[in-house]
Write a protein that holds these residues in place. Sequence first.
Motif, PDB file in Angstrom:
ATOM      1  N   VAL A 106      30.724  27.117  48.954  1.00 57.61           N
ATOM      2  CA  VAL A 106      30.820  27.033  47.500  1.00 57.61           C
ATOM      3  C   VAL A 106      30.736  28.458  46.965  1.00 57.61           C
ATOM      4  CG1 VAL A 106      29.789  26.112  45.398  1.00 57.61           C
ATOM      5  CG2 VAL A 106      29.727  24.757  47.512  1.00 57.61           C
ATOM      6  N   SER A 107      31.792  28.874  46.259  1.00 51.40           N
ATOM      7  CA  SER A 107      31.886  30.262  45.806  1.00 51.40           C
ATOM      8  C   SER A 107      31.938  30.353  44.297  1.00 51.40           C
ATOM      9  CB  SER A 107      33.153  30.899  46.386  1.00 51.40           C
ATOM     10  OG  SER A 107      33.177  30.767  47.795  1.00 51.40           O
ATOM     11  N   SER A 108      31.124  31.248  43.755  1.00 49.25           N
ATOM     12  CA  SER A 108      31.177  31.526  42.317  1.00 49.25           C
ATOM     13  C   SER A 108      32.114  32.712  42.113  1.00 49.25           C
ATOM     14  CB  SER A 108      29.789  31.817  41.756  1.00 49.25           C
ATOM     15  OG  SER A 108      29.200  32.919  42.415  1.00 49.25           O
ATOM     16  N   ILE A 109      32.910  32.614  41.063  1.00 51.97           N
ATOM     17  CA  ILE A 109      33.923  33.626  40.758  1.00 51.97           C
ATOM     18  C   ILE A 109      33.657  34.138  39.344  1.00 51.97           C
ATOM     19  CG2 ILE A 109      36.390  34.088  40.563  1.00 51.97           C
ATOM     20  CD1 ILE A 109      35.637  33.011  43.349  1.00 51.97           C
ATOM     21  N   ASP A 110      33.462  35.425  39.228  1.00 51.67           N
ATOM     22  CA  ASP A 110      33.290  36.035  37.907  1.00 51.67           C
ATOM     23  C   ASP A 110      34.623  36.609  37.466  1.00 51.67           C
ATOM     24  OD1 ASP A 110      30.641  35.356  37.926  1.00 51.67           O
ATOM     25  OD2 ASP A 110      29.933  37.330  38.547  1.00 51.67           O
ATOM     26  N   GLY A 111      35.113  36.102  36.337  1.00 52.35           N
ATOM     27  CA  GLY A 111      36.392  36.554  35.804  1.00 52.35           C
ATOM     28  C   GLY A 111      36.245  37.871  35.054  1.00 52.35           C
ATOM     29  N   ALA A 112      37.350  38.558  34.882  1.00 53.14           N
ATOM     30  CA  ALA A 112      37.357  39.819  34.151  1.00 53.14           C
ATOM     31  C   ALA A 112      36.903  39.619  32.708  1.00 53.14           C
ATOM     32  CB  ALA A 112      38.754  40.432  34.194  1.00 53.14           C
ATOM     33  N   ASP A 113      37.083  38.399  32.201  1.00 57.69           N
ATOM     34  CA  ASP A 113      36.691  38.101  30.816  1.00 57.69           C
ATOM     35  C   ASP A 113      35.231  37.662  30.699  1.00 57.69           C
ATOM     36  OD1 ASP A 113      36.819  35.646  32.047  1.00 57.69           O
ATOM     37  OD2 ASP A 113      38.217  34.757  30.604  1.00 57.69           O
TER      38      ASP A 113
END
Length: 185
Positions: A40-47
């Motif tokens: 399970v991976s958390s992804i931080d967006g540029a926004d």
Amino acid sequence: MGLGDDVERAARHAAAVAGEGSRVSGVLPTEAEPGRRVYVSSIDGADGTRAWVAVRDDGSVVTSRPEVRAAVSIAALCEVAADTAGGGDLSGLVASLVELREREAPDGIEDTVAAAEELQTVLGEPPQLATPARLDEIGAVTRRLEQELDPGGPSPFAAALKSAQGAVSELQREVEAGYLVDLEA
């Protein structure tokens, strides 16, 4: 190849799904069912938004809602278990018990120190694979320590896990709401 290498590989797979300008901020290795590893991976967006994706060992994206829920649930429960085992400050507890053993040597202190040290061993260093068996092992060793500390007392650990159910459900909703691909029933 160890679990750390597997987590790094999973992070690369998740990053490929996330796309440009996003970064993988965390990977939780899980195995809710034996032999079915899900990261399970958390992804931080540029926004500044947070999204989620789960991948398997082969890099395929998990699209089954029940499989994602199971992975998130066991990851969250194992995390709560590790964080609350031994009262939340296991290193401090072990140090205090060792000091007590050296200073006063009360009856039963050896068993209590041994139980606390066993719990430290079981918790280990990250990353750890979140599995039902790991959760059970943490629970059993924690209960042994609790009984050494207060033989007739209730289990603060069990109470902490029970009270965490709402947080686990909330995390499942957050992951599903921010999942990068459509989930199937």
